[in-house]
Scaffold this active site. Sequence first.
Site, PDB file in Angstrom:
ATOM      1  N   ASP A 177      -3.413   2.065   7.350  1.00 51.02           N
ATOM      2  CA  ASP A 177      -2.325   0.839   6.419  1.00 51.02           C
ATOM      3  C   ASP A 177      -1.893  -0.583   5.809  1.00 51.02           C
ATOM      4  O   ASP A 177      -1.586  -0.676   4.816  1.00 51.02           O
ATOM      5  CB  ASP A 177      -1.414   2.009   5.580  1.00 51.02           C
ATOM      6  CG  ASP A 177      -0.926   3.424   5.973  1.00 51.02           C
ATOM      7  OD1 ASP A 177      -1.939   3.868   5.616  1.00 51.02           O
ATOM      8  OD2 ASP A 177      -0.105   3.761   6.594  1.00 51.02           O
ATOM      9  N   GLU A 191      -1.097  -1.449  -6.031  1.00 51.57           N
ATOM     10  CA  GLU A 191      -2.421  -0.378  -6.342  1.00 51.57           C
ATOM     11  C   GLU A 191      -1.946   0.490  -7.539  1.00 51.57           C
ATOM     12  O   GLU A 191      -0.872   0.310  -7.957  1.00 51.57           O
ATOM     13  CB  GLU A 191      -3.403   0.220  -5.686  1.00 51.57           C
ATOM     14  CG  GLU A 191      -2.327   1.777  -4.897  1.00 51.57           C
ATOM     15  CD  GLU A 191      -2.453   2.258  -3.616  1.00 51.57           C
ATOM     16  OE1 GLU A 191      -4.004   2.893  -4.178  1.00 51.57           O
ATOM     17  OE2 GLU A 191      -1.840   1.904  -2.623  1.00 51.57           O
ATOM     18  N   ASP A 245       0.677  -1.210   0.066  1.00 54.33           N
ATOM     19  CA  ASP A 245      -0.034  -0.267   0.202  1.00 54.33           C
ATOM     20  C   ASP A 245       0.744   1.147  -0.309  1.00 54.33           C
ATOM     21  O   ASP A 245       1.436   1.735   1.116  1.00 54.33           O
ATOM     22  CB  ASP A 245      -0.596  -0.066   1.257  1.00 54.33           C
ATOM     23  CG  ASP A 245      -1.647   0.901   1.438  1.00 54.33           C
ATOM     24  OD1 ASP A 245      -2.116   1.462  -0.037  1.00 54.33           O
ATOM     25  OD2 ASP A 245      -2.034   1.675   1.890  1.00 54.33           O
TER      26      ASP A 245
END
Length: 466
Positions: free
Chosen positions: A441, A357, A263
């Site tokens: 997170d 991501e 992340d």
Amino acid sequence: MKSTKNSKGKSAKSSKEPTFHYGFILRAYPSFQQIAMIEKNINAARFYYNFLVAQDNKLYRIGKEPAVTIPWLHDRREQILEETFGKAVQKQVVEKDGSITIKNSRVGKLEYVKNTFPWLRDCDLDSHMFDNVIVHHKDAWEMCKKGFMRKPTFHKKSYEGSYHTNCLYGKKDHAKGISLFNGSVYFTEDKKHLVLPKVGMVKVRYSPKLMARILKIKDVRIGTVTIRKTATGNYYVSLQLASKNPFVEKLPKCGEESIVGIDLNVENFLTDSNNEVVKNPKYYRRMEKKLNYAKRRLGKRQARAKKEHRSLRTAKNYQKQRQKVAQLSHKVFKQRKNFLHEVAKAYVKNHDVVVAEELRSKNLLKNHNLAKSLQDVGHRMFLTMLEQKAEMYGKTFLTIDPAYTTQTCHCCGHVLKGKEKLTLSDREWTCPVCGVHHDRDHNAALNILAKGVASLGSVSRLKCAG
Ligand SMILES: [Zn+2]
């Protein structure tokens, strides 16, 4: 990296055989004469690119071909096309089955621009430089059509610049065997100099370790060559190498369980699904004070030169200070790049599959406070590095859609909605359904990992860690 291209139809041959590509950057130390020559080429490349953009603009102003032909408009369009791409001719093409078809093509694309601007006939200018400008202009339009960029715009004259050329191999080179020591761009035998077309023999410096590794690989050929001048007044040559053999050995697999979700965030550089945090080094913030001071001084010197009616290019103190500012910015850039390389390599080395991501930093950059730290972090560069390194070392890199990764509880799958939604300041939260306490997170990283596993098609082995 892109495969080697050049306009003389060799692209099919060069892209078919070598499959592995590698970038090799050398610091160059050209003489004063050579600097002048490089400068000429950089200026000509920019000039020709701007010429192509200007022709685009002319065509745009004329607009699309109307249904009813207007003769003068048609002639004007034809004239612009002829100036840009050369005279229209009809060519006979022999097809595979022996039949002859007539195709429209154009010849002499540089004729008009060289007749109009005779200085482009200068013997110091590299002919492949023009070909590469055409390729880049075309690429810029393709990126625009795909929606990644706006339409090509004029290139401004600045203190930095670059031009591209190609290394070509003749019949003799093929007979001897292609290497770094033949072709139109080659190393001298002592490996201390590189010979470039037109510019000649330039002293170069590079990492000897890297050179030793490249020399061990057979059939290495040089493709596109970029000669770059930085704002600090340093010169670099980047060689795009290609070979049938891989440049690095593939890393061994780490084992079945070795998959990690990442992340990316602003608070820290990243948090992974093993709850490991890599802190944000914030190189720019650290240098900010020094840089701001240097920039203020630069402003003062600029004002003074203006007051005394001197040109900035000849104002010595201004130029000295400008180099200082450029050096500081370059230092930040190098520090950041080094850090990103190290983190990316560590992840690719220690895991078989890395999931991250997709970045949508355009939205985030709208928030001004965040913008500065985000730019500082260089997440996009990091993802590109991960992609390249994963491919090079034989690992897998995936990106997934980041929707709801932050707002979902990874234990029970509850999605926070409405008032429950987390804002950027919520670092920790408790799930209202299953009651598990989450680090924002880490939870997101676990969700990214789960999405990655799902898209890999394997059965999720993840269990609730809480
Ligand atoms: Zn839950």
